[in-house]
Scaffold this active site. Structure first.
Site, PDB file in Angstrom:
ATOM      1  N   LYS A   1      20.879 120.932  -5.111  1.00 54.87           N
ATOM      2  CA  LYS A   1      21.917 121.914  -5.476  1.00 54.87           C
ATOM      3  C   LYS A   1      21.277 123.294  -5.688  1.00 54.87           C
ATOM      4  O   LYS A   1      20.275 123.590  -5.038  1.00 54.87           O
ATOM      5  CB  LYS A   1      22.709 121.430  -6.697  1.00 54.87           C
ATOM      6  CG  LYS A   1      23.200 119.982  -6.515  1.00 54.87           C
ATOM      7  CD  LYS A   1      24.149 119.505  -7.573  1.00 54.87           C
ATOM      8  CE  LYS A   1      24.531 118.061  -7.267  1.00 54.87           C
ATOM      9  NZ  LYS A   1      25.555 117.539  -8.153  1.00 54.87           N
TER      10      LYS A   1
ATOM     11  N   ASN B   1      19.723 115.746  -3.602  1.00 55.53           N
ATOM     12  CA  ASN B   1      20.503 116.979  -3.475  1.00 55.53           C
ATOM     13  C   ASN B   1      20.108 117.903  -4.628  1.00 55.53           C
ATOM     14  O   ASN B   1      20.531 117.696  -5.756  1.00 55.53           O
ATOM     15  CB  ASN B   1      21.998 116.625  -3.523  1.00 55.53           C
ATOM     16  CG  ASN B   1      22.888 117.851  -3.487  1.00 55.53           C
ATOM     17  OD1 ASN B   1      22.431 118.959  -3.222  1.00 55.53           O
ATOM     18  ND2 ASN B   1      24.175 117.652  -3.749  1.00 55.53           N
TER      19      ASN B   1
ATOM     20  N   SER C   1      25.398 110.089 -10.388  1.00 52.04           N
ATOM     21  CA  SER C   1      24.582 109.666 -11.541  1.00 52.04           C
ATOM     22  C   SER C   1      23.630 108.513 -11.252  1.00 52.04           C
ATOM     23  O   SER C   1      23.399 107.663 -12.108  1.00 52.04           O
ATOM     24  CB  SER C   1      25.480 109.337 -12.740  1.00 52.04           C
ATOM     25  OG  SER C   1      26.195 110.491 -13.145  1.00 52.04           O
TER      26      SER C   1
ATOM     27  N   HIS D   1      30.478 118.364   0.285  1.00 52.10           N
ATOM     28  CA  HIS D   1      30.170 117.971  -1.098  1.00 52.10           C
ATOM     29  C   HIS D   1      31.336 118.383  -2.001  1.00 52.10           C
ATOM     30  O   HIS D   1      31.937 119.444  -1.829  1.00 52.10           O
ATOM     31  CB  HIS D   1      28.868 118.626  -1.562  1.00 52.10           C
ATOM     32  CG  HIS D   1      28.379 118.036  -2.841  1.00 52.10           C
ATOM     33  ND1 HIS D   1      28.909 118.407  -4.057  1.00 52.10           N
ATOM     34  CD2 HIS D   1      27.475 117.063  -3.094  1.00 52.10           C
ATOM     35  CE1 HIS D   1      28.325 117.687  -5.005  1.00 52.10           C
ATOM     36  NE2 HIS D   1      27.450 116.861  -4.447  1.00 52.10           N
TER      37      HIS D   1
ATOM     38  N   GLY E   1      27.221 113.929 -11.939  1.00 44.41           N
ATOM     39  CA  GLY E   1      26.683 114.734 -13.028  1.00 44.41           C
ATOM     40  C   GLY E   1      27.265 114.383 -14.393  1.00 44.41           C
ATOM     41  O   GLY E   1      27.087 115.121 -15.350  1.00 44.41           O
TER      42      GLY E   1
ATOM     43  N   GLU F   1      30.920 109.659  -2.877  1.00 46.93           N
ATOM     44  CA  GLU F   1      30.579 110.172  -4.202  1.00 46.93           C
ATOM     45  C   GLU F   1      31.841 110.325  -5.043  1.00 46.93           C
ATOM     46  O   GLU F   1      32.541 111.340  -4.944  1.00 46.93           O
ATOM     47  CB  GLU F   1      29.909 111.540  -4.075  1.00 46.93           C
ATOM     48  CG  GLU F   1      28.624 111.503  -3.283  1.00 46.93           C
ATOM     49  CD  GLU F   1      27.725 112.683  -3.653  1.00 46.93           C
ATOM     50  OE1 GLU F   1      26.659 112.434  -4.184  1.00 46.93           O
ATOM     51  OE2 GLU F   1      28.130 113.828  -3.433  1.00 46.93           O
TER      52      GLU F   1
ATOM     53  N   GLU G   1      31.464 119.609  -4.839  1.00 44.89           N
ATOM     54  CA  GLU G   1      31.348 120.920  -5.502  1.00 44.89           C
ATOM     55  C   GLU G   1      31.784 122.041  -4.568  1.00 44.89           C
ATOM     56  O   GLU G   1      32.387 123.025  -4.991  1.00 44.89           O
ATOM     57  CB  GLU G   1      29.908 121.121  -6.004  1.00 44.89           C
ATOM     58  CG  GLU G   1      29.641 120.255  -7.228  1.00 44.89           C
ATOM     59  CD  GLU G   1      28.211 119.801  -7.383  1.00 44.89           C
ATOM     60  OE1 GLU G   1      27.309 120.377  -6.749  1.00 44.89           O
ATOM     61  OE2 GLU G   1      27.989 118.846  -8.156  1.00 44.89           O
TER      62      GLU G   1
ATOM     63  N   GLY H   1      21.605 113.652  -7.218  1.00 44.95           N
ATOM     64  CA  GLY H   1      21.552 115.034  -7.684  1.00 44.95           C
ATOM     65  C   GLY H   1      20.491 115.201  -8.755  1.00 44.95           C
ATOM     66  O   GLY H   1      19.295 115.297  -8.469  1.00 44.95           O
ATOM     67  N   GLY H   2      20.926 115.207 -10.007  1.00 45.62           N
ATOM     68  CA  GLY H   2      20.053 115.481 -11.146  1.00 45.62           C
ATOM     69  C   GLY H   2      18.705 114.770 -11.102  1.00 45.62           C
ATOM     70  O   GLY H   2      17.653 115.399 -11.295  1.00 45.62           O
TER      71      GLY H   2
END
Ligand code: PGA
Length: 255
Positions: A12, A10, A214, A96, A174, A168, A98, A235-236
């Site tokens: 983002k 993802n 994470s 999601h 994150g 999640e 966010e 993600g990251g």
């Protein structure tokens, strides 16, 4: 039952198109476990260009990160499910945390979005998960159950086959903190049992359930080794080609 193993990145609101093209070039060139499906959820602006780039690279697919619940209309700035389907984009992420937080998306709205996306022929990666306050009161399983009931359980057994669930925990997104493999397994197994109860055992056993929060090259293996974890939403770490490839290559060999 053996389910498809998935590593979904993802991105983002990250990468310019040029950076995205470079990242995908590295992913295409890398040595990857061929049994794993890698899905890249990229910004809308990248979809067409990246789609051309990954054409016929079988185990690499694209996803959008959101879509509207209507196919057209006066909704300035929105993208509809039929627009994505018309580009042959196979997947869309919905729900999601966010978007739930910053765009105030609730279970009722997500129900409409899931319906519209499936009707347009998209496959949905549906995100669910609790925040730290809920986790502290040990109501996390109930919280996720309500999210699934209110957004997904009006689907038929046939329709829900086109849904992938991504658990999640918000406290792990994150933050560098991951759920332990045991915490992930507890929730994934509970979700699978909820699906089996709502539909039937076959549907429950076939459901792909991803863990997100994470995930890195260093912790993916232990999480993916859990029997009800079918992969991850990353993600990251998906923004670094080497790290993402390491995650793709973190699944156990089939026995
Ligand atoms: P993270 O994000 O891997 O950076 O924690 C996961 C997600 O939000 O999908």
């Amino acid at each position: 039952m053996s389910r498809q193993k998935i590593a979904a990145g993802n991105w983002k609101m990250n990468t310019t198109l040029d950076e995205g093209v470079e990242l995908v070039s590295k992913l295409i060139a890398a040595e990857k476990d061929k049994s794993v499906l890698a899905i890249l959820a990229v910004p809308f602006t990248h979809l067409l260009t990246l789609d051309k780039k990954i054409k016929s690279k079988g185990k690499l697919k694209l996803a959008a990160q959101n879509c509207h619940y209507k196919n057209s209309g006066a909704f300035t700035g929105e993208i509809s499910p039929s627009m994505l389907a018309n580009l042959n984009i196979p997947y869309v992420i919905l729900g999601h945390s966010e978007r739930r937080q910053y765009n105030h998306e609730d279970n009722a709205l997500l129900k409409l979005k899931v319906r519209a996306a499936l009707d347009a022929g998209l496959k949905v990666i549906f995100c669910c998960g609790e925040d730290l306050d809920v986790r502290k009161t040990s109501k996390h399983i109930l919280h996720v159950k309500i999210q699934l009931e209110e957004s997904l359980f009006s689907l038929t057994a046939k329709e829900i086959k086109n849904v992938i669930i991504a658990y999640e925990p918000i406290w792990a997104i994150g933050t560098g903190e991951t759920a332990s493999p045991a915490q992930a397994q507890e929730m994934h197994n509970s979700i699978r049992r909820m699906i089996s109860r709502q539909y039937n055992k076959r549907v429950g056993e076939a459901m792909t359930i991803l863990y997100g929060g994470s995930i890195k090259g260093s912790n993916a293996k232990d999480i993916f080794a859990q029997p009800d974890v079918d992969g991850g939403l990353i993600g990251g770490a998906s923004l670094d080609a080497d790290e993402f490839v390491k995650i793709i290559n973190s699944f156990q060999e089939e026995e």
